[in-house]
Design a protein around this motif. Structure first.
Motif, short mmCIF file in Angstrom:
data_model
loop_
_atom_site.label_atom_id
_atom_site.label_comp_id
_atom_site.label_asym_id
_atom_site.label_seq_id
_atom_site.Cartn_x
_atom_site.Cartn_y
_atom_site.Cartn_z
N ILE A 129 0.85 -1.20 0.00
CA ILE A 129 0.00 0.00 0.00
C ILE A 129 0.88 1.24 0.00
CG2 ILE A 129 -1.64 1.35 1.38
CD1 ILE A 129 -2.90 -1.24 2.28
N ARG A 130 0.48 2.23 -0.77
CA ARG A 130 1.23 3.48 -0.84
C ARG A 130 0.26 4.64 -1.09
NH1 ARG A 130 1.20 5.49 -5.78
NH2 ARG A 130 1.06 4.15 -7.63
N PRO A 131 0.68 5.87 -0.79
CA PRO A 131 -0.15 7.03 -1.11
C PRO A 131 -0.30 7.19 -2.63
CG PRO A 131 1.59 7.62 0.43
CD PRO A 131 1.93 6.27 -0.09
N LEU A 132 -1.46 7.65 -3.06
CA LEU A 132 -1.63 7.95 -4.48
C LEU A 132 -0.63 9.00 -4.92
CD1 LEU A 132 -3.14 7.92 -7.20
CD2 LEU A 132 -4.75 9.58 -6.21
N PHE A 133 -0.46 10.03 -4.10
CA PHE A 133 0.50 11.09 -4.39
C PHE A 133 1.82 10.75 -3.69
CE2 PHE A 133 -3.71 13.05 -4.57
CZ PHE A 133 -3.69 13.59 -5.85
N ILE A 134 2.80 10.35 -4.45
CA ILE A 134 4.07 9.91 -3.88
C ILE A 134 4.72 11.03 -3.06
CG2 ILE A 134 6.37 9.03 -4.39
CD1 ILE A 134 4.11 7.05 -4.87
N ASP A 135 4.73 12.23 -3.61
CA ASP A 135 5.28 13.38 -2.89
C ASP A 135 4.13 14.11 -2.21
OD1 ASP A 135 6.61 15.58 -1.90
OD2 ASP A 135 7.73 15.98 -3.74
N GLN A 136 3.69 13.58 -1.08
CA GLN A 136 2.53 14.16 -0.40
C GLN A 136 2.80 15.59 0.03
OE1 GLN A 136 2.59 10.48 2.15
NE2 GLN A 136 0.44 10.99 2.39
N ARG A 137 3.99 15.86 0.49
CA ARG A 137 4.32 17.20 0.96
C ARG A 137 4.17 18.22 -0.17
NH1 ARG A 137 8.70 20.66 1.57
NH2 ARG A 137 8.63 21.89 3.50
N ARG A 138 4.70 17.90 -1.33
CA ARG A 138 4.62 18.83 -2.45
C ARG A 138 3.18 19.04 -2.88
NH1 ARG A 138 5.91 23.12 -3.69
NH2 ARG A 138 7.95 22.47 -2.91
N GLU A 139 2.39 17.97 -2.90
CA GLU A 139 0.99 18.10 -3.29
C GLU A 139 0.24 19.01 -2.32
OE1 GLU A 139 -2.44 17.60 -5.55
OE2 GLU A 139 -0.38 17.03 -6.04
N TYR B 231 -1.41 22.64 -3.14
CA TYR B 231 -2.82 22.86 -2.83
C TYR B 231 -2.99 24.14 -2.02
CZ TYR B 231 -7.60 21.57 -1.36
OH TYR B 231 -8.95 21.55 -1.14
N PHE B 232 -2.15 24.28 -0.99
CA PHE B 232 -2.23 25.46 -0.13
C PHE B 232 -1.92 26.73 -0.92
CE2 PHE B 232 -0.50 28.48 3.00
CZ PHE B 232 -1.55 28.51 3.90
N ALA B 233 -0.96 26.65 -1.81
CA ALA B 233 -0.62 27.82 -2.62
C ALA B 233 -1.79 28.23 -3.53
CB ALA B 233 0.61 27.52 -3.48
N GLN B 234 -2.55 27.24 -4.01
CA GLN B 234 -3.68 27.54 -4.88
C GLN B 234 -4.89 28.01 -4.09
OE1 GLN B 234 -6.16 24.36 -6.47
NE2 GLN B 234 -5.95 25.25 -8.53
N ARG B 235 -5.24 27.27 -3.04
CA ARG B 235 -6.47 27.54 -2.31
C ARG B 235 -6.29 28.49 -1.12
NH1 ARG B 235 -10.43 23.27 -2.99
NH2 ARG B 235 -10.99 23.44 -5.18
N ARG B 236 -5.08 28.65 -0.65
CA ARG B 236 -4.78 29.49 0.52
C ARG B 236 -5.58 29.07 1.74
NH1 ARG B 236 -0.12 30.67 -0.14
NH2 ARG B 236 -0.35 31.94 1.75
N CYS B 237 -5.74 27.79 1.91
CA CYS B 237 -6.42 27.32 3.12
C CYS B 237 -6.01 25.89 3.42
CB CYS B 237 -7.94 27.42 2.99
SG CYS B 237 -8.69 26.07 2.08
N PHE B 238 -6.13 25.54 4.68
CA PHE B 238 -6.01 24.18 5.18
C PHE B 238 -7.46 23.74 5.38
CE2 PHE B 238 -4.16 21.57 8.99
CZ PHE B 238 -4.21 20.42 8.23
N PRO B 239 -8.00 22.87 4.54
CA PRO B 239 -9.45 22.64 4.50
C PRO B 239 -10.07 22.20 5.83
CG PRO B 239 -8.43 21.75 2.54
CD PRO B 239 -7.31 22.13 3.46
N ALA B 240 -11.15 22.87 6.18
CA ALA B 240 -11.88 22.58 7.42
C ALA B 240 -12.65 21.28 7.29
CB ALA B 240 -12.83 23.72 7.74
N MET B 241 -12.57 20.44 8.32
CA MET B 241 -13.29 19.17 8.37
C MET B 241 -14.35 19.14 9.46
SD MET B 241 -12.01 17.06 5.99
CE MET B 241 -12.33 18.55 5.03
N HIS B 242 -14.10 19.83 10.57
CA HIS B 242 -15.04 19.86 11.69
C HIS B 242 -15.36 21.31 12.03
CE1 HIS B 242 -13.69 15.66 13.37
NE2 HIS B 242 -14.29 15.58 12.20
N VAL B 243 -16.51 21.49 12.67
CA VAL B 243 -16.93 22.81 13.13
C VAL B 243 -17.45 22.67 14.56
CG1 VAL B 243 -19.31 22.57 12.28
CG2 VAL B 243 -18.29 24.86 12.48
#
Length: 332
Positions: free
Chosen positions: A205-215, A219-231
């Motif tokens: 088993i492995r991550p789909l995105f090999i370079d998780q950190r870069r992905e 993502y953060f550079a594009q969306r400028r957010c760390f996506p919210a999961m709970h409120v």
């Protein structure tokens, strides 16, 4: 600063939280004082047992057991759109990048997100916030529509829904998505809290995105957010009884985050010898506002997450962001 120690005239209000570092001041009772009430923090897990039990989302959204609770953002929005007797404050205690939670098995021909088309993908639930995020991200960032994937679902949904566009296959009783991936019964697996076998890469088993950190950085550079999961949700009757509670929760959250960040200045704070250096790297990568509260800082994230819910047939129509929160905190 006062530790918020209760007085004889102070009413205890239960607040159910996960046992995260940023919640430590809540569990210690190390919060600013409040007029007429004090918070009694309960460690209630969701998929794993906490000190005070499990099934936090269901016990709040279904049973209204707590005065305040950290709940699934997706399920809360669905419940609120149906008129459930809850309100919320724009505090988002759990955030995730979907790229860290999509796993495949080496040798099954899946190298890019596009290879998920036509494949069997296991998820915990259709409306689990991480599932909603991953499906939406696959579509908007990688052009892979959720309707082109065969979804296998592990558990029951927190808020019931039905739509002919959504065809889900239930896992056999007692089955878990991680084991199905190990056994080759599914081609990919998406989960907010993968078990150790997945994290350690057992069975290929492995991550789909090999370079998780870069992905995640991209993502953060594009969306400028760390996506919210709970409120942070509040029962309506409690918010009506204590009109200053929503604003207090924003203040208490900000105070707790300051104390949490200060703790990481000490090299001995965590069991990780290089924990302080990891904290410095995270600050350099993402800044100091990953868990920022308030409506202004989170409006864009909430808007596109609501769009995800509509696209995935979990909402019949968009709900205004302002409808999710108590009127007293709309200018936060």
């Amino acid at each position: 600063m006062s530790t918020g120690t209760a007085t004889s005239a102070s009413v205890p209000l239960t607040i159910a939280l996960a046992n995260f570092d940023r919640h430590l001041p809540f569990f210690l009772g190390w919060l600013p004082p409040a007029e007429g009430f004090h918070l009694q923090a309960l460690d209630v897990g969701m998929s794993s047992l906490g000190r005070d039990g499990i099934d936090r989302h269901g016990r709040m959204l279904r049973d209204a057991e707590f005065d305040i609770a950290e709940v699934s953002l997706a399920s809360y929005i669905m419940a609120k759109a149906r008129g459930a007797a809850f309100t919320a404050v724009p505090v988002f205690p759990r955030r995730l990048f979907s790229a860290n939670h999509i796993y495949v098995k080496a040798g099954n021909g899946i190298e890019t997100p596009a290879d998920l088309r036509g494949r069997r993908v296991a998820i915990r639930g259709w409306q689990v916030s991480l599932s909603v995020l991953a499906k939406g991200d696959l579509k908007t960032r990688h052009g892979v529509d959720w309707q082109d994937i065969h979804w296998i679902v592990e558990g029951a949904e927190q808020v019931a829904f039905a739509d002919p566009r959504v065809r889900l296959e239930a896992m056999p009783a007692g089955a878990r998505g991680a084991q199905l991936l190990l056994d080759g019964a599914v081609d990919a697996y998406i989960d907010p809290r993968p078990p150790r076998a997945v994290l350690e890469g057992q069975g290929g088993i492995r991550p789909l995105f090999i370079d998780q950190r870069r992905e995640c950085l991209d993502y953060f550079a594009q969306r400028r957010c760390f996506p919210a999961m709970h409120v942070l949700a509040i029962r309506d009757d409690v918010a009506q009884r204590f009109a200053h509670l929503p604003q207090y929760l924003l203040e208490a959250w900000a105070d707790a985050q300051h104390k949490t960040r200060h703790a990481y200045e000490d090299y001995a704070y965590t069991a990780m010898p290089l924990g302080r250096l990891a904290w410095q790297q995270s600050s350099a990568d993402f800044g100091d506002g990953l868990f920022a509260a308030g409506l202004a800082a989170n409006r864009d994230n909430l808007a596109w997450f609501i769009d995800y819910l509509v696209d995935q047939a979990l909402l019949a129509a968009p709900i205004a962001v302002e409808q999710l929160f108590h009127p007293s905190v709309l200018h936060s």
